[in-house]
Design a protein around this motif. Structure first.
Motif, short mmCIF file in Angstrom:
data_model
loop_
_atom_site.label_atom_id
_atom_site.label_comp_id
_atom_site.label_asym_id
_atom_site.label_seq_id
_atom_site.Cartn_x
_atom_site.Cartn_y
_atom_site.Cartn_z
N GLY A 151 -5.32 -1.91 -11.32
CA GLY A 151 -4.38 -0.84 -11.58
C GLY A 151 -2.97 -1.16 -11.10
N THR A 152 -2.09 -0.25 -11.39
CA THR A 152 -0.69 -0.35 -11.00
C THR A 152 -0.30 0.94 -10.32
N THR A 153 0.49 0.84 -9.27
CA THR A 153 1.00 2.03 -8.59
C THR A 153 2.51 1.92 -8.48
N ARG A 154 3.18 3.03 -8.74
CA ARG A 154 4.63 3.13 -8.57
C ARG A 154 4.91 3.95 -7.32
N TYR A 155 5.85 3.49 -6.52
CA TYR A 155 6.29 4.20 -5.32
C TYR A 155 7.75 4.57 -5.54
N PHE A 156 8.08 5.85 -5.30
CA PHE A 156 9.40 6.37 -5.63
C PHE A 156 10.28 6.51 -4.39
N PHE B 132 4.68 -11.21 6.18
CA PHE B 132 3.55 -12.05 5.74
C PHE B 132 2.44 -11.18 5.16
N ALA B 133 2.11 -10.10 5.86
CA ALA B 133 1.02 -9.21 5.46
C ALA B 133 1.55 -8.10 4.56
N LYS B 134 1.84 -8.45 3.32
CA LYS B 134 2.45 -7.50 2.39
C LYS B 134 1.55 -6.29 2.11
N ALA B 135 0.27 -6.53 1.92
CA ALA B 135 -0.65 -5.42 1.62
C ALA B 135 -0.71 -4.44 2.79
N ALA B 136 -0.71 -4.95 4.01
CA ALA B 136 -0.74 -4.08 5.19
C ALA B 136 0.55 -3.28 5.30
N TYR B 137 1.69 -3.90 5.07
CA TYR B 137 2.97 -3.19 5.11
C TYR B 137 3.01 -2.13 4.00
N LEU B 138 2.51 -2.49 2.84
CA LEU B 138 2.48 -1.54 1.73
C LEU B 138 1.65 -0.31 2.10
N GLN B 139 0.47 -0.51 2.64
CA GLN B 139 -0.42 0.60 3.00
C GLN B 139 0.10 1.40 4.19
N ASN B 140 0.60 0.72 5.20
CA ASN B 140 0.96 1.38 6.46
C ASN B 140 2.37 1.95 6.49
N VAL B 141 3.25 1.46 5.64
CA VAL B 141 4.64 1.95 5.66
C VAL B 141 5.00 2.60 4.33
N ILE B 142 5.01 1.83 3.28
CA ILE B 142 5.47 2.34 1.97
C ILE B 142 4.62 3.52 1.51
N ALA B 143 3.31 3.34 1.49
CA ALA B 143 2.43 4.40 0.98
C ALA B 143 2.47 5.66 1.83
N GLN B 144 2.78 5.52 3.11
CA GLN B 144 2.83 6.68 4.01
C GLN B 144 4.13 7.47 3.86
N ARG B 145 5.18 6.81 3.42
CA ARG B 145 6.52 7.44 3.36
C ARG B 145 6.95 7.91 1.98
N HIS B 146 6.32 7.40 0.93
CA HIS B 146 6.86 7.63 -0.41
C HIS B 146 5.81 8.19 -1.37
N ARG B 147 6.30 9.06 -2.23
CA ARG B 147 5.44 9.62 -3.28
C ARG B 147 5.06 8.48 -4.22
N SER B 148 3.83 8.55 -4.73
CA SER B 148 3.37 7.47 -5.60
C SER B 148 2.68 8.03 -6.83
N GLU B 149 2.52 7.16 -7.81
CA GLU B 149 1.85 7.49 -9.06
C GLU B 149 0.98 6.30 -9.42
#
Length: 66
Positions: free
Chosen positions: A25-30, A44-61
């Motif tokens: 799948g694909t997810t957009r973060y706004f 280095f740990a892009k997936a961890a940063y994505l889950q722990n920072v981006i996904a927690q702070r931003h609306r997604s689709e």
């Protein structure tokens, strides 16, 4: 575990688009500021940063693969 296949960033719209390898799948973060995009690229740990920072702070689709 999250596995990232590809990432794209629209600086004008501040939209981060992430294609995932493990579920196809694909997810957009706004409203992701350029500073967070830069940090995501730098870590280095892009997936961890994505889950722990981006996904927690931003609306997604989530967009499922056809």
């Amino acid at each position: 575990m999250v596995s990232i296949r590809a990432m794209r960033y629209d600086e004008v719209g501040q939209v981060l688009t992430v294609d995932f390898r493990n579920w196809g799948g694909t997810t957009r973060y706004f409203n992701v500021p350029p500073s967070e995009w830069a940090q995501l690229q730098a870590v280095f740990a892009k997936a961890a940063y994505l889950q722990n920072v981006i996904a927690q702070r931003h609306r997604s689709e989530a967009l499922l693969a056809a």
